[in-house]
Design a protein around this motif. Structure first.
Motif, PDB file in Angstrom:
ATOM      1  N   ALA A 120       0.832  -1.210   0.000  1.00 28.45           N
ATOM      2  CA  ALA A 120       0.000   0.000   0.000  1.00 28.45           C
ATOM      3  C   ALA A 120       0.863   1.255   0.000  1.00 28.45           C
ATOM      4  CB  ALA A 120      -0.926  -0.008   1.215  1.00 28.45           C
ATOM      5  N   LEU A 121       1.933   1.246   0.803  1.00 26.45           N
ATOM      6  CA  LEU A 121       2.825   2.413   0.828  1.00 26.45           C
ATOM      7  C   LEU A 121       3.600   2.540  -0.478  1.00 26.45           C
ATOM      8  CD1 LEU A 121       3.565   4.618   2.969  1.00 26.45           C
ATOM      9  CD2 LEU A 121       1.950   2.857   3.652  1.00 26.45           C
ATOM     10  N   ARG A 122       3.914   1.424  -1.101  1.00 20.73           N
ATOM     11  CA  ARG A 122       4.605   1.487  -2.388  1.00 20.73           C
ATOM     12  C   ARG A 122       3.715   2.157  -3.439  1.00 20.73           C
ATOM     13  NH1 ARG A 122       6.946   2.989  -5.904  1.00 20.73           N
ATOM     14  NH2 ARG A 122       8.045   1.874  -7.558  1.00 20.73           N
ATOM     15  N   LEU A 123       2.437   1.813  -3.432  1.00 21.26           N
ATOM     16  CA  LEU A 123       1.516   2.446  -4.372  1.00 21.26           C
ATOM     17  C   LEU A 123       1.404   3.945  -4.101  1.00 21.26           C
ATOM     18  CD1 LEU A 123      -1.345  -0.213  -4.564  1.00 21.26           C
ATOM     19  CD2 LEU A 123       0.347   0.340  -6.321  1.00 21.26           C
ATOM     20  N   GLY A 124       1.310   4.305  -2.802  1.00 19.28           N
ATOM     21  CA  GLY A 124       1.257   5.720  -2.458  1.00 19.28           C
ATOM     22  C   GLY A 124       2.526   6.443  -2.870  1.00 19.28           C
ATOM     23  N   ASP A 125       3.669   5.784  -2.676  1.00 13.97           N
ATOM     24  CA  ASP A 125       4.951   6.371  -3.041  1.00 13.97           C
ATOM     25  C   ASP A 125       5.046   6.576  -4.551  1.00 13.97           C
ATOM     26  OD1 ASP A 125       7.417   7.283  -1.930  1.00 13.97           O
ATOM     27  OD2 ASP A 125       8.416   5.563  -2.814  1.00 13.97           O
ATOM     28  N   ARG A 126       4.428   5.674  -5.297  1.00 11.96           N
ATOM     29  CA  ARG A 126       4.507   5.733  -6.758  1.00 11.96           C
ATOM     30  C   ARG A 126       3.600   6.810  -7.344  1.00 11.96           C
ATOM     31  NH1 ARG A 126       5.916   2.466 -11.073  1.00 11.96           N
ATOM     32  NH2 ARG A 126       4.582   2.597 -12.916  1.00 11.96           N
TER      33      ARG A 126
END
Length: 269
Positions: free
Chosen positions: A90-96
């Motif tokens: 989830a944080l990776r998607l937000g970071d992207r």
């Protein structure tokens, strides 16, 4: 303590999230006294924040997730692993996708989708991305304490809130002082610094409400918050603390933060 224990878990989470927001604002308030901070001290503080988040992820979130699953007769590792990986994803998607800029970097190194947002807004968004999992962690910890299970306690949830509050101080500093150093006014720098943590009380209430109303997901929720926080530590806090030549000092700060959070959680939880 008794009056606090008798409150609804969502209200407990709101109070705890407001406390961590206040500590962020306290860090941002340094702009009223200085335009800058010694880089060595800031890197040590960022390392300390990383250590607190790692220890909180283990003692306050992952271990209770495993114990809760076992108390319910389930497989102890499955919710922890699944929730942990989902939190990181989830944080990776937000970071992207979320436009943001980490403190200390130039505008050409902004991440996420391209926008015309100003530097101050991008800095706030970067720290806000950090604070969402912290708020969720506080919320699910108080929701778990309300569940009545032996592995989750009110004092443990309070210890987690205190630990996250301690590591929020350098986050407020990391946004406000660079802006002040670039010539932004004191009040505006303070406003952006504290604004990054406004999301924590909101995320805390949402986290508490989710686990209260859908208790079967509680072990997954705890592990999800842990995975999101570890992602932030590895992706942002540790690299940021060690990119200015203060590697050893930042590492010692991380060790110190881990020890402090471990002490808080074990002694109070």
């Amino acid at each position: 303590m008794e009056w606090f224990s008798g409150l609804d878990p969502a209200l407990q989470a709101l109070i705890a999230g407001s406390f961590t927001w206040g500590i962020t604002a306290l860090g941002a308030a340094l702009v009223f006294f200085s335009r800058s901070m010694d880089r060595r001290l800031l890197d040590a503080m960022l390392g300390f924040a990383a250590g607190v988040m790692i220890a909180a992820s283990v003692w306050s979130l992952l271990l209770p997730a495993i114990e809760l699953s076992r108390e319910r007769g389930g497989n102890g590792w499955l919710p922890a692993v699944v929730g942990f990986l989902l939190g990181g994803a989830a944080l990776r998607l937000g970071d992207r996708w979320l436009p943001h800029l980490h403190p200390g970097l130039s505008m050409d190194r902004a991440e996420g989708i391209r926008t015309q947002w100003q530097r101050a807004t991008l800095l706030v968004m970067a720290i806000t991305l950090h604070n969402i999992p912290e708020g969720l962690a506080i919320g699910v910890a108080f929701g778990a304490a309300d569940s009545g299970m032996a592995s989750a306690s009110m004092t443990g949830a309070i210890a987690l809130a205190v630990g996250i509050g301690l590591q929020n101080f350098p986050e407020g500093v990391a946004v406000a002082l660079p802006l002040r150093g670039e010539g932004v006014g004191r009040f505006r720098s303070f406003w952006y610094g504290q604004l990054s943590a406004v999301v924590e009380p909101v995320a805390a209430v949402l986290g508490a409400a989710a686990v209260v109303f859908v208790r079967p997901i509680l072990p997954y929720s705890l592990a999800f918050a842990a995975g999101a926080m570890i992602y932030v530590v590895v992706e942002e806090l540790i690299p940021e603390s060690q990119q200015h030549g203060n590697d050893d000092l930042a590492t010692l700060g991380t060790m110190g933060g881990f020890a402090v959070m471990m002490l808080l959680d074990v002694s109070l939880g």
